[in-house]
Design a protein around this motif. Structure first.
Motif, mmCIF file in Angstrom:
data_model
loop_
_atom_site.group_PDB
_atom_site.id
_atom_site.type_symbol
_atom_site.label_atom_id
_atom_site.label_comp_id
_atom_site.label_asym_id
_atom_site.label_seq_id
_atom_site.Cartn_x
_atom_site.Cartn_y
_atom_site.Cartn_z
ATOM 1 N N THR A 41 0.824 -1.207 0.000
ATOM 2 C CA THR A 41 0.000 0.000 0.000
ATOM 3 C C THR A 41 0.862 1.264 0.000
ATOM 4 O O THR A 41 0.330 2.373 -0.018
ATOM 5 C CB THR A 41 -0.922 0.018 1.235
ATOM 6 O OG1 THR A 41 -0.122 -0.177 2.419
ATOM 7 C CG2 THR A 41 -1.972 -1.068 1.150
ATOM 8 N N GLY A 42 2.172 1.087 -0.010
ATOM 9 C CA GLY A 42 3.075 2.225 -0.078
ATOM 10 C C GLY A 42 4.267 2.069 0.850
ATOM 11 O O GLY A 42 4.149 2.337 2.047
ATOM 12 N N LEU A 43 5.388 1.626 0.293
ATOM 13 C CA LEU A 43 6.605 1.472 1.087
ATOM 14 C C LEU A 43 7.771 2.025 0.262
ATOM 15 O O LEU A 43 8.184 1.403 -0.722
ATOM 16 C CB LEU A 43 6.845 -0.009 1.414
ATOM 17 C CG LEU A 43 7.993 -0.286 2.379
ATOM 18 C CD1 LEU A 43 7.683 0.285 3.768
ATOM 19 C CD2 LEU A 43 8.259 -1.780 2.481
ATOM 20 N N PRO A 44 8.311 3.197 0.651
ATOM 21 C CA PRO A 44 9.388 3.820 -0.134
ATOM 22 C C PRO A 44 10.528 2.845 -0.395
ATOM 23 O O PRO A 44 10.959 2.108 0.491
ATOM 24 C CB PRO A 44 9.840 4.973 0.766
ATOM 25 C CG PRO A 44 8.640 5.314 1.577
ATOM 26 C CD PRO A 44 7.952 3.993 1.835
ATOM 27 N N GLY A 45 11.015 2.881 -1.625
ATOM 28 C CA GLY A 45 12.123 2.012 -2.006
ATOM 29 C C GLY A 45 11.669 0.687 -2.597
ATOM 30 O O GLY A 45 12.396 0.069 -3.373
ATOM 31 N N PHE A 46 10.476 0.249 -2.238
ATOM 32 C CA PHE A 46 10.001 -1.064 -2.701
ATOM 33 C C PHE A 46 8.763 -0.933 -3.586
ATOM 34 O O PHE A 46 8.738 -1.445 -4.700
ATOM 35 C CB PHE A 46 9.740 -1.975 -1.499
ATOM 36 C CG PHE A 46 11.010 -2.378 -0.818
ATOM 37 C CD1 PHE A 46 11.666 -3.548 -1.180
ATOM 38 C CD2 PHE A 46 11.583 -1.581 0.156
ATOM 39 C CE1 PHE A 46 12.870 -3.916 -0.585
ATOM 40 C CE2 PHE A 46 12.787 -1.931 0.760
ATOM 41 C CZ PHE A 46 13.422 -3.095 0.396
ATOM 42 N N SER A 47 7.736 -0.278 -3.114
ATOM 43 C CA SER A 47 6.572 -0.017 -3.967
ATOM 44 C C SER A 47 5.790 1.145 -3.353
ATOM 45 O O SER A 47 5.127 0.986 -2.334
ATOM 46 C CB SER A 47 5.689 -1.255 -4.124
ATOM 47 O OG SER A 47 5.398 -1.853 -2.889
ATOM 48 N N ALA A 48 5.913 2.289 -4.002
ATOM 49 C CA ALA A 48 5.225 3.505 -3.545
ATOM 50 C C ALA A 48 5.052 4.432 -4.737
ATOM 51 O O ALA A 48 5.787 4.331 -5.724
ATOM 52 C CB ALA A 48 6.023 4.197 -2.447
ATOM 53 N N THR A 49 4.091 5.329 -4.667
ATOM 54 C CA THR A 49 3.868 6.276 -5.760
ATOM 55 C C THR A 49 4.635 7.562 -5.505
ATOM 56 O O THR A 49 4.813 7.983 -4.351
ATOM 57 C CB THR A 49 2.376 6.594 -5.921
ATOM 58 O OG1 THR A 49 1.845 7.035 -4.658
ATOM 59 C CG2 THR A 49 1.600 5.375 -6.382
ATOM 60 N N ASP A 50 5.105 8.187 -6.604
ATOM 61 C CA ASP A 50 5.781 9.481 -6.475
ATOM 62 C C ASP A 50 4.753 10.604 -6.530
ATOM 63 O O ASP A 50 3.536 10.368 -6.519
ATOM 64 C CB ASP A 50 6.862 9.633 -7.551
ATOM 65 C CG ASP A 50 6.285 9.613 -8.973
ATOM 66 O OD1 ASP A 50 5.052 9.770 -9.129
ATOM 67 O OD2 ASP A 50 7.062 9.431 -9.922
ATOM 68 N N GLU A 51 5.243 11.843 -6.612
ATOM 69 C CA GLU A 51 4.351 13.007 -6.581
ATOM 70 C C GLU A 51 3.423 13.064 -7.796
ATOM 71 O O GLU A 51 2.388 13.739 -7.761
ATOM 72 C CB GLU A 51 5.169 14.296 -6.493
ATOM 73 C CG GLU A 51 6.083 14.584 -7.657
ATOM 74 C CD GLU A 51 7.394 13.805 -7.609
ATOM 75 O OE1 GLU A 51 8.204 13.985 -8.524
ATOM 76 O OE2 GLU A 51 7.598 13.022 -6.640
ATOM 77 N N LYS A 52 3.783 12.321 -8.864
ATOM 78 C CA LYS A 52 2.934 12.278 -10.063
ATOM 79 C C LYS A 52 2.036 11.043 -10.099
ATOM 80 O O LYS A 52 1.331 10.802 -11.076
ATOM 81 C CB LYS A 52 3.808 12.311 -11.325
ATOM 82 C CG LYS A 52 4.592 13.611 -11.484
ATOM 83 C CD LYS A 52 5.405 13.586 -12.770
ATOM 84 C CE LYS A 52 6.163 14.897 -12.951
ATOM 85 N NZ LYS A 52 6.995 14.883 -14.174
ATOM 86 N N GLY A 53 2.107 10.250 -9.038
ATOM 87 C CA GLY A 53 1.256 9.065 -8.973
ATOM 88 C C GLY A 53 1.835 7.838 -9.654
ATOM 89 O O GLY A 53 1.137 6.832 -9.811
ATOM 90 N N HIS A 54 3.108 7.903 -10.046
ATOM 91 C CA HIS A 54 3.754 6.765 -10.707
ATOM 92 C C HIS A 54 4.348 5.820 -9.660
ATOM 93 O O HIS A 54 5.028 6.257 -8.730
ATOM 94 C CB HIS A 54 4.874 7.248 -11.636
ATOM 95 C CG HIS A 54 4.395 8.118 -12.746
ATOM 96 N ND1 HIS A 54 5.116 9.171 -13.271
ATOM 97 C CD2 HIS A 54 3.225 8.111 -13.437
ATOM 98 C CE1 HIS A 54 4.442 9.754 -14.236
ATOM 99 N NE2 HIS A 54 3.281 9.131 -14.352
ATOM 100 N N TRP A 55 4.095 4.512 -9.847
ATOM 101 C CA TRP A 55 4.645 3.519 -8.926
ATOM 102 C C TRP A 55 6.129 3.330 -9.180
ATOM 103 O O TRP A 55 6.564 3.227 -10.329
ATOM 104 C CB TRP A 55 3.921 2.184 -9.095
ATOM 105 C CG TRP A 55 2.572 2.167 -8.454
ATOM 106 C CD1 TRP A 55 1.387 2.454 -9.050
ATOM 107 C CD2 TRP A 55 2.281 1.866 -7.081
ATOM 108 N NE1 TRP A 55 0.366 2.343 -8.130
ATOM 109 C CE2 TRP A 55 0.885 1.980 -6.924
ATOM 110 C CE3 TRP A 55 3.055 1.510 -5.978
ATOM 111 C CZ2 TRP A 55 0.254 1.753 -5.701
ATOM 112 C CZ3 TRP A 55 2.436 1.285 -4.760
ATOM 113 C CH2 TRP A 55 1.045 1.405 -4.629
ATOM 114 N N LYS A 56 6.916 3.271 -8.080
ATOM 115 C CA LYS A 56 8.359 3.067 -8.186
ATOM 116 C C LYS A 56 8.834 2.171 -7.060
ATOM 117 O O LYS A 56 8.202 2.093 -6.007
ATOM 118 C CB LYS A 56 9.089 4.415 -8.132
ATOM 119 C CG LYS A 56 8.849 5.309 -9.340
ATOM 120 C CD LYS A 56 9.682 6.581 -9.261
ATOM 121 C CE LYS A 56 9.503 7.418 -10.539
ATOM 122 N NZ LYS A 56 10.312 8.664 -10.490
ATOM 123 N N GLY A 57 9.995 1.514 -7.276
ATOM 124 C CA GLY A 57 10.582 0.714 -6.209
ATOM 125 C C GLY A 57 11.162 -0.592 -6.723
ATOM 126 O O GLY A 57 10.982 -0.969 -7.894
#
Length: 339
Positions: A41-57
């Motif tokens: 549901t959102g964990l920085p570095g692994f799976s989280a959305t940036d300020e534009k709503g794009h998933w990263k990690g």
């Protein structure tokens, strides 16, 4: 004999009943045109959305690698955020095609839930985060402490084992998500936040004053985290597993997103040629195109690139490779040969 026949019949009926959701995931994904990937549901570095709503990690890159292998397009992913309680049901029911969400590989999950782990994309261990003002230097100083815990994880069981073995007492406050547990810790509802150590470093970045908290060096468990699929669908299992192995082999052969075109054009190394689909089996045995691994490396990168930009020195977490370094560099990360 009657008992044997009845047992076999029950087994057959069970397999028949679950077959529709277990078979043909690769074909279903291709037909749909989008990979459905379960993440946190959102964990920085692994799976989280940036300020534009794009998933990263790091976990998101696992999803992207599978999509690149299947479609030649790493963007063709629908991300489904799931908490720890929801994740296995979502996979078992067919709501998602694969789960890449910091999930620990355990015997029970691998054998009793109808699931298969396709590999380990991060070797972790359970740790502790405390407020600096408490002056705690060791987990052994936490006798009688109150803990904030994310529900539905191996964390609860490991904590109980550790305190039992050391004849210590504790109380636990359980939350549904990582974020809720971190907010509980910051609000002073507990003395300590415990989770996988990588998650503690990530959650610390969410605190209003992150450097008022410290992650203790001690690790009390093995937490091999990796992608998960449903049992009974070997072709899909193979795709997920080898998409990850391609990233590790690419790092070992020093093939990166930046040099992959030159390597494909100029390299005479047979291992590189097999990795990039120029020789050997290519993609036929996986039901993929000949350039499936090239697409992963070109669009997502090798494992080192993904690690460093998401959780390593190129990220805010600054986590060292440690066990997650390649086997030849002092770690335990290892992939079978691409041949």
């Amino acid at each position: 004999m009657k008992k044997y026949i009845l047992s076999s019949l029950v087994t057959f009926l069970f397999l028949l009943s679950v077959a529709p959701i277990m078979a043909g995931t690769l074909d279903e994904v291709k037909k749909r045109g989008t990979l459905v990937c379960g993440v946190s549901t959102g964990l920085p570095g692994f799976s989280a959305t940036d300020e534009k709503g794009h998933w990263k990690g790091l976990d998101v890159d696992g999803c992207r690698a599978i999509a690149a292998a299947v479609f030649g397009d790493a963007k063709k992913v629908k991300y489904v955020p799931l908490n720890a309680k929801e994740r296995f049901t979502a996979l078992q029911s067919g709501e998602i095609d694969v789960l890449v969400r910091g999930t620990t590989w355990t015997k029970h999950r691998d054998t009793a839930l109808g699931l298969n782990f396709a590999g380990v994309n991060y070797y972790d261990g359970q740790g502790f985060m405390v407020s600096k003002k408490l002056g705690v230097k060791s987990a052994k100083d936490l006798d009688g402490a109150i803990f904030c815990i994310h529900a539905g994880t191996t964390t609860e069981l490991n904590l109980a084992d550790y305190f039992s073995k050391n004849n210590m007492r504790y109380e636990a406050i359980v939350f549904d998500t990582h974020d809720q547990a971190a907010r509980g810790f910051e609000a002073g509802r507990c003395d300590c936040l415990t989770s996988d150590q990588s998650q503690l470093y990530a959650l610390r970045t969410h605190l209003s004053k992150p450097y008022n908290a410290v992650v203790l060096k001690e690790v009390i468990s093995k937490e091999p985290l990796g992608p998960v699929v449903r049992q009974g669908d070997d072709p899909w299992f193979n795709v997920v597993r080898w998409a990850f192995f391609a990233m590790i082999n690419a790092e070992e052969l020093r093939v990166t997103s930046a040099n992959v075109d030159a390597m494909r054009r100029d390299s005479k190394n047979p291992d590189v040629q097999r990795l990039l689909g120029l020789d050997g089996d290519k993609g036929k045995s996986l039901g993929l195109s000949e350039d499936w691994s090239y697409q992963i490396i070109k669009q997502v990168g090798n494992y080192a690139e993904s690690f460093e930009r998401n959780v390593g020195k190129g990220s805010t977490l600054k986590i060292k490779r440690g066990l997650n370094a390649l086997w030849k560099d002092g770690g335990i990360l290892y992939a079978p040969p691409m041949r």
